[in-house]
Design an enzyme around this catalytic site. Structure first.
Site, mmCIF file in Angstrom:
data_model
loop_
_atom_site.group_PDB
_atom_site.id
_atom_site.type_symbol
_atom_site.label_atom_id
_atom_site.label_comp_id
_atom_site.label_asym_id
_atom_site.label_seq_id
_atom_site.Cartn_x
_atom_site.Cartn_y
_atom_site.Cartn_z
ATOM 1 N N HIS A 124 -9.468 1.397 4.836
ATOM 2 C CA HIS A 124 -8.187 1.602 5.516
ATOM 3 C C HIS A 124 -8.387 2.560 6.692
ATOM 4 O O HIS A 124 -9.166 3.510 6.598
ATOM 5 C CB HIS A 124 -7.139 2.157 4.541
ATOM 6 C CG HIS A 124 -5.763 2.138 5.134
ATOM 7 N ND1 HIS A 124 -5.329 3.109 5.994
ATOM 8 C CD2 HIS A 124 -4.764 1.236 5.041
ATOM 9 C CE1 HIS A 124 -4.099 2.813 6.400
ATOM 10 N NE2 HIS A 124 -3.740 1.678 5.835
ATOM 11 N N GLY A 152 2.531 2.581 10.590
ATOM 12 C CA GLY A 152 3.468 3.682 10.387
ATOM 13 C C GLY A 152 4.227 4.092 11.637
ATOM 14 O O GLY A 152 4.881 5.133 11.663
ATOM 15 N N ASN A 212 0.871 -1.180 0.000
ATOM 16 C CA ASN A 212 0.000 0.000 0.000
ATOM 17 C C ASN A 212 0.905 1.227 0.000
ATOM 18 O O ASN A 212 1.467 1.584 1.023
ATOM 19 C CB ASN A 212 -0.894 -0.037 1.256
ATOM 20 C CG ASN A 212 -1.695 1.243 1.424
ATOM 21 O OD1 ASN A 212 -1.779 2.072 0.518
ATOM 22 N ND2 ASN A 212 -2.289 1.408 2.602
ATOM 23 N N TRP A 213 1.046 1.823 -1.166
ATOM 24 C CA TRP A 213 1.993 2.938 -1.296
ATOM 25 C C TRP A 213 1.455 4.233 -0.691
ATOM 26 O O TRP A 213 2.194 5.208 -0.558
ATOM 27 C CB TRP A 213 2.339 3.161 -2.774
ATOM 28 C CG TRP A 213 3.058 2.013 -3.429
ATOM 29 C CD1 TRP A 213 3.399 0.800 -2.862
ATOM 30 C CD2 TRP A 213 3.527 1.953 -4.784
ATOM 31 N NE1 TRP A 213 4.043 0.010 -3.777
ATOM 32 C CE2 TRP A 213 4.133 0.694 -4.973
ATOM 33 C CE3 TRP A 213 3.485 2.845 -5.864
ATOM 34 C CZ2 TRP A 213 4.701 0.306 -6.187
ATOM 35 C CZ3 TRP A 213 4.042 2.472 -7.075
ATOM 36 C CH2 TRP A 213 4.648 1.211 -7.231
ATOM 37 N N LYS A 214 0.172 4.247 -0.397
ATOM 38 C CA LYS A 214 -0.469 5.465 0.152
ATOM 39 C C LYS A 214 -0.209 6.650 -0.786
ATOM 40 O O LYS A 214 -0.131 6.455 -2.001
ATOM 41 C CB LYS A 214 0.010 5.721 1.587
ATOM 42 C CG LYS A 214 -0.139 4.461 2.456
ATOM 43 C CD LYS A 214 0.033 4.698 3.915
ATOM 44 C CE LYS A 214 -0.119 3.374 4.662
ATOM 45 N NZ LYS A 214 -0.051 3.511 6.101
ATOM 46 N N GLU A 226 -5.317 -4.577 10.743
ATOM 47 C CA GLU A 226 -4.271 -3.564 10.902
ATOM 48 C C GLU A 226 -4.526 -2.757 12.172
ATOM 49 O O GLU A 226 -5.304 -1.790 12.153
ATOM 50 C CB GLU A 226 -4.283 -2.605 9.693
ATOM 51 C CG GLU A 226 -4.016 -3.281 8.374
ATOM 52 C CD GLU A 226 -3.468 -2.284 7.354
ATOM 53 O OE1 GLU A 226 -2.362 -2.524 6.856
ATOM 54 O OE2 GLU A 226 -4.132 -1.264 7.086
ATOM 55 N N GLY A 228 2.867 -1.014 4.244
ATOM 56 C CA GLY A 228 2.914 0.400 3.888
ATOM 57 C C GLY A 228 4.343 0.844 3.622
ATOM 58 O O GLY A 228 4.899 0.625 2.543
ATOM 59 N N GLY A 229 4.984 1.442 4.629
ATOM 60 C CA GLY A 229 6.322 2.010 4.496
ATOM 61 C C GLY A 229 7.331 1.101 3.815
ATOM 62 O O GLY A 229 8.071 1.526 2.920
ATOM 63 N N GLU A 242 -6.725 4.939 7.821
ATOM 64 C CA GLU A 242 -6.492 6.362 7.550
ATOM 65 C C GLU A 242 -7.751 6.990 6.946
ATOM 66 O O GLU A 242 -8.090 8.136 7.248
ATOM 67 C CB GLU A 242 -5.279 6.530 6.617
ATOM 68 C CG GLU A 242 -3.978 6.320 7.387
ATOM 69 C CD GLU A 242 -2.842 5.718 6.572
ATOM 70 O OE1 GLU A 242 -2.905 5.747 5.325
ATOM 71 O OE2 GLU A 242 -1.890 5.203 7.192
ATOM 72 N N SER A 264 3.475 -1.825 10.319
ATOM 73 C CA SER A 264 4.922 -1.882 10.539
ATOM 74 C C SER A 264 5.547 -3.219 10.176
ATOM 75 O O SER A 264 6.537 -3.635 10.792
ATOM 76 C CB SER A 264 5.268 -1.484 11.984
ATOM 77 O OG SER A 264 4.894 -0.131 12.220
HETATM 78 P P1 PGA Z 1 2.868 0.499 7.556
HETATM 79 O O1 PGA Z 1 1.393 0.701 6.923
HETATM 80 O O2 PGA Z 1 3.390 -0.795 7.008
HETATM 81 O O3 PGA Z 1 3.642 1.693 7.077
HETATM 82 O O4 PGA Z 1 2.699 0.461 9.035
HETATM 83 C C1 PGA Z 1 0.528 -0.393 6.747
HETATM 84 C C2 PGA Z 1 -0.782 0.079 6.183
HETATM 85 O O5 PGA Z 1 -1.267 1.148 6.571
HETATM 86 O O6 PGA Z 1 -1.392 -0.607 5.331
#
Ligand code: PGA
Length: 254
Positions: A95, A173, A9-11, A167, A234-235, A97, A213
């Site tokens: 998600h 993050g 997930n590149w956001k 999640e 994500g990251g 966010e 993470s």
């Molecule tokens: P993260 O994000 O790996 O940067 O914690 C995961 C996500 O939000 O899907």
């Protein structure tokens, strides 16, 4: 057997050039391999370019969001059929966010999920508790409520197309990953919920990813848990090497 599924997930990250280079590097390594299901979810604006960069490989294309209508006067929105048209196979819905910042409710997530399914997209539905909710001992209740609300009205046939991503919000993050035991406990409970809602056979076939993470160092232990069937990353999905190491860990745990 549930095939492990690793999605990046590149956001709201990368440029068009960075994104296509990242996708090309991932596709070059994954090639035609089908041991692990792999997907990248770039920003909507780069879907087409990234789709070209992964074409010819088994890496799938996913969107990070969609609207719940197929077309019409919804300025700025993108519909599931449009995502299919551009080459998407997957879409992330719910998600945390979007739930927190854009105030998406379980009802909103449910409408998006149903719209995605009618367009034949494979949805990744995210659920997860905040730190306050966990500290208050409400993890199970919160995550179950999100599941029930988000999955409302889904038939068993539709549910078979869905991937769940657990999640925990406090792990996203932050660099604070859930312990394998914490994650496994929730995953096992979610599978139990699916068993009650549907049937044991379906429950045992639905993939439940962990997200929050995940990186090259912690992927192996998480992915070796019996009910952890992949990762939403994500990251660590923004660097080909790190993401590919997670894919390799998934293969080793398969
Ligand atoms: P993260 O994000 O790996 O940067 O914690 C995961 C996500 O939000 O899907």
């Amino acid at each position: 057997m549930r095939k492990k599924f690793i999605a990046g997930n590149w956001k709201m990250n990368t440029s068009r050039a960075d994104g296509t280079a990242l996708a090309a590097a991932i596709a070059a390594k994954v090639g035609q391999s089908t041991d692990v299901e792999v997907a990248v979810c770039p920003p909507a604006l780069y879907l087409e370019a990234v789709g070209k960069a992964i074409s010819g490989s088994t890496v799938g294309l996913g969107a990070q969001n969609c609207y719940h209508e197929a077309k019409g006067a919804f300025t700025g929105e993108i519909s599931p059929p449009m995502l299919v048209d551009i080459g998407c196979k997957y879409v992330i819905v719910g998600h945390s966010e979007r739930r927190a910042i854009l105030k998406e409710s379980n009802h909103d997530v449910n409408r998006k999920l149903l719209a995605a399914l009618s367009a034949r997209l494979l949805p990744i539905v995210c659920v997860g508790e905040t730190l306050d909710e966990r500290k208050a001992g409400r993890t199970t209740a919160v995550v179950r409520e999100q599941m029930e609300g988000s999955l409302a009205g889904l038939t068993a046939e539709q549910m078979a197309q869905v991937v769940i991503a657990y999640e925990p919000v406090w792990a996203i993050g932050t660099g604070v990953v859930a312990t394998p035991e914490q994650a496994e406990e929730v995953h096992a409970d979610l599978r139990k919920l699916l068993e009650t809602r549907y049937n044991p056979q379906l429950a045992s076939s639905v993939r439940i990813q962990y997200g929050g993470s995940v990186n090259a160092d912690n992927a192996a232990i998480l992915l070796s848990q019996p009910n952890i069937d992949g990762a939403l990353v994500g990251g660590a999905s923004l660097k080909a090497e790190g993401f590919l190491a997670i894919v390799a860990a998934a293969k080793a745990a398969s």
